[in-house]
Motif scaffolding. Structure first.
Motif, mmCIF file in Angstrom:
data_model
loop_
_atom_site.group_PDB
_atom_site.id
_atom_site.type_symbol
_atom_site.label_atom_id
_atom_site.label_comp_id
_atom_site.label_asym_id
_atom_site.label_seq_id
_atom_site.Cartn_x
_atom_site.Cartn_y
_atom_site.Cartn_z
ATOM 1 N N ILE A 3 0.837 -1.205 0.000
ATOM 2 C CA ILE A 3 0.000 0.000 0.000
ATOM 3 C C ILE A 3 0.871 1.254 0.000
ATOM 4 O O ILE A 3 0.597 2.206 -0.736
ATOM 5 C CB ILE A 3 -0.966 -0.008 1.203
ATOM 6 N N LEU A 4 1.924 1.246 0.797
ATOM 7 C CA LEU A 4 2.842 2.391 0.825
ATOM 8 C C LEU A 4 3.487 2.608 -0.543
ATOM 9 O O LEU A 4 3.574 3.748 -1.025
ATOM 10 C CB LEU A 4 3.922 2.184 1.885
ATOM 11 N N LEU A 5 3.902 1.543 -1.187
ATOM 12 C CA LEU A 5 4.488 1.661 -2.519
ATOM 13 C C LEU A 5 3.485 2.227 -3.514
ATOM 14 O O LEU A 5 3.828 3.081 -4.332
ATOM 15 C CB LEU A 5 5.011 0.306 -2.996
ATOM 16 N N TRP A 6 2.238 1.781 -3.452
ATOM 17 C CA TRP A 6 1.208 2.298 -4.352
ATOM 18 C C TRP A 6 0.962 3.786 -4.125
ATOM 19 O O TRP A 6 0.786 4.551 -5.078
ATOM 20 C CB TRP A 6 -0.100 1.530 -4.195
ATOM 21 N N ILE A 7 0.945 4.200 -2.867
ATOM 22 C CA ILE A 7 0.736 5.619 -2.555
ATOM 23 C C ILE A 7 1.871 6.462 -3.128
ATOM 24 O O ILE A 7 1.641 7.500 -3.756
ATOM 25 C CB ILE A 7 0.595 5.828 -1.032
ATOM 26 N N ILE A 8 3.102 6.006 -2.932
ATOM 27 C CA ILE A 8 4.255 6.744 -3.450
ATOM 28 C C ILE A 8 4.254 6.748 -4.972
ATOM 29 O O ILE A 8 4.525 7.772 -5.604
ATOM 30 C CB ILE A 8 5.572 6.162 -2.887
ATOM 31 N N PHE A 116 13.408 -0.154 -5.654
ATOM 32 C CA PHE A 116 13.872 -1.282 -4.857
ATOM 33 C C PHE A 116 12.700 -2.029 -4.238
ATOM 34 O O PHE A 116 12.727 -3.259 -4.129
ATOM 35 C CB PHE A 116 14.853 -0.807 -3.786
ATOM 36 N N GLY A 117 11.666 -1.308 -3.830
ATOM 37 C CA GLY A 117 10.504 -1.956 -3.217
ATOM 38 C C GLY A 117 9.784 -2.885 -4.158
ATOM 39 O O GLY A 117 9.305 -3.953 -3.761
#
Length: 122
Positions: A3-8, A116-117
């Motif tokens: 979810i954090l990766l999608w937000i970024i 990287f994520g």
């Protein structure tokens, strides 16, 4: 983490899509008003090229994951956006614009985090 990766990714996509679109669509005289005097260091064609790269990177950071394509494309696009941010940081550093430099460093760090994520490093 996903979810954090999608937000970024969404944040970077919106920022680079808007800025790239402005660089491509607006007249050169308006770009100086919108972005500052750094545009005087570049030709109109160079700024259009940078804008096109930003739009391609914005699409590449989101669309492969949306359509369930290879996540490597997303990582490559993220690294491309990081390279654009490094270039912008160098311009701002040479012009002693440290506030803008900080923004470029943050964008670069976010793009590297996504690269990287999406490859499973986090």
């Amino acid at each position: 983490m996903n979810i954090l990766l999608w937000i970024i990714q969404a944040f970077l996509c919106i920022i680079f899509l808007v800025v790239g679109s402005i660089k491509i669509s607006q007249p050169f005289s308006k770009l100086r008003i919108l972005f500052g005097d750094w545009v005087d260091d570049f030709t109109r064609e160079q700024i259009k090229f940078i804008g096109a790269l930003e739009i391609i990177g914005a699409a590449g950071i989101v669309l492969p994951m949306v359509f369930n394509l290879a996540s490597r494309i997303t990582s490559i696009a993220a690294l491309g956006l990081a390279a654009i941010a490094v270039g912008a940081a160098l311009v701002n550093f040479s012009r002693v614009k440290y506030g803008d430099l900080l923004v470029n460093i943050i964008f670069c760090a976010l793009a590297i985090f996504v690269a990287f994520g999406r490859n499973g490093f986090f």
